[in-house]
Structures are given as structure tokens and as C-alpha cells.
Design a protein around this motif. Structure first.
Motif: not given
Length: 210
Positions: A15-18, A23-31, A157-164
Motif C-alpha cells: 500500500m501507499h496511502p499518502t 491522487d484523490l486531491t488531484t482528481i477532485t480538484r480537476l474533475r 504539487r497536490y501531493g505536497m499540499f496533501a502531505r503537508m
């Protein structure tokens, strides 16, 4: 066993939850939504921990269709397939990308034998999201980078924000007393590849029934 939070930043091929939060942040932001999307997962689906996590996360949404694109020897492991069947998820396993790319809203590329050049996007939807957990090797050609459907750099970039956000949330949680954790005598993870199945010196967190 720790009095501070522990973050799973990717555990081998499981698994790789972070990454999934990215990924979910990207999809929801863009779609705008995840419900009802057709998602193609392409590459090494057997060992790709990002794919396993993403499937489990997408299972929480409504009407998601899964196109599992991989050679037979790199298909999703049986425990992921069983997970999808138990929850009644719509999925199809195919060995070719070209046949299914017109149906996709999201194409999640991973390492493997497949290569995505720009010409293969000619039959894809104009609002397709081409994603990749990065770093890539040669599974996405460089000529895809300037296609507006390529969002993997935004994804990072969204991954950076999500992990922050994750670090901020955990840093503000109260500390736990590790002595309060109940210790058992055998592995508790049902995943046959889990470290608790092979590293028997690791005590589980809960006792097994019986």
C-alpha cells in the motif's frame, strides 16, 4: 508501539496511502468529483503499491468503473481482486491500452511494459486526466508532457499540499501511551505478502480469535 504518529509512506508492494491522498486531491480538484468515473490503471498492477491503495480508496465512491490494464503476469494480486469482487465493484481486466482508452476519464500510468506516446491520446477524451505517481522511466513519452491532459506534475504539487496537511494534522494530535496496546502471539494481517506473515518476531497489535 510508538507514542507519536507513524505515517505509512509506502510499504513495499502493498500500500501507499499518502500517494492516494495526492491522487484523490488531484482528481477532485480537476474533475470536481470522483463518483461515476471510469479509471484505467495501467502497468505493473501486481507490485504497484500505489494502484492497490488507489483501488481501495476509490471503492468508497459511487459508480466507479475500473479498467485494469496489465499483462497477465503483472495483473492485480488475488487479494485485491477478491476485495473488488466482495464489494461488487465494476472492473474488467485487459492486456491492451488502445482498446479501452476512449472509455477512460482517468488514466493512471505506472511502470511496466506499456508506453504512452502522444499519438495514443488521439482517441482519448478531451477531458481525460493522465496521472502517474512519479518518477517515471519511459512509460510516458516526453511528448505527452505538454498535452493539457497530462496532469502528473500538478499531481506531484497536490501531493505536497496533501502531505503537508497530513503532517499538520498528526503533529496536533495527542500522544498515546504505547503501553495500552494489546499484544498477541501471531500475525493478524490477511495479506499473504505482509511482513507480519514472514517476520514472526514482530508482535501484532491485537490478539487473534481462538
Amino acid at each position: 508501539y510508538s507514542n507519536v504518529p507513524v505515517i505509512n509512506a509506502g510499504d513495499g508492494g502493498h500500500m501507499h496511502p499518502t500517494q492516494t491522498t495526492a491522487d484523490l486531491t488531484t482528481i477532485t480538484r480537476l474533475r470536481g468529483s470522483v463518483d461515476g468515473l471510469s479509471v484505467g490503471l495501467c502497468g505493473d498492477l501486481k507490485n504497484g503499491r500505489t494502484v492497490h491503495s488507489l483501488i481501495k480508496a476509490l471503492a468508497k465512491f459511487e459508480g466507479v468503473k475500473f479498467y485494469l490494464i496489465a499483462p497477465r503476469e503483472l495483473a492485480v494480486p488475488e487479494y485485491i481482486r477478491a476485495f473488488m469482487k466482495e464489494r461488487g465493484l465494476w472492473f474488467v481486466e485487459v492486456t491492451g491500452l488502445e482498446t479501452v482508452i476512449p472509455q477512460l476519464d482517468v488514466l493512471y500510468m505506472t511502470r511496466g511494459i506499456y508506453v504512452l506516446p502522444r499519438r495514443k491520446l488521439e482517441r482519448a477524451r478531451q477531458n481525460l486526466l493522465v496521472m502517474h505517481p512519479l518518477p517515471r522511466v519511459d512509460e510516458i513519452a516526453i511528448d505527452v508532457d505538454d498535452d493539457p491532459r497530462a496532469v502528473y506534475f500538478e499531481q506531484a504539487r497536490y501531493g505536497m499540499f496533501a502531505r503537508m496537511a497530513l503532517l499538520t494534522d498528526l503533529a496536533n494530535q495527542e500522544r498515546m501511551d504505547p503501553g495500552a496496546v494489546e499484544i498477541g502471539k501471531g500475525p493478524v494481517c490477511s495479506n499473504p505478502n505482509c511482513i507480519t506473515q514472514t517476520e514472526h518476531y514482530l508482535p501484532p497489535l491485537v490478539k487473534q480469535n481462538g
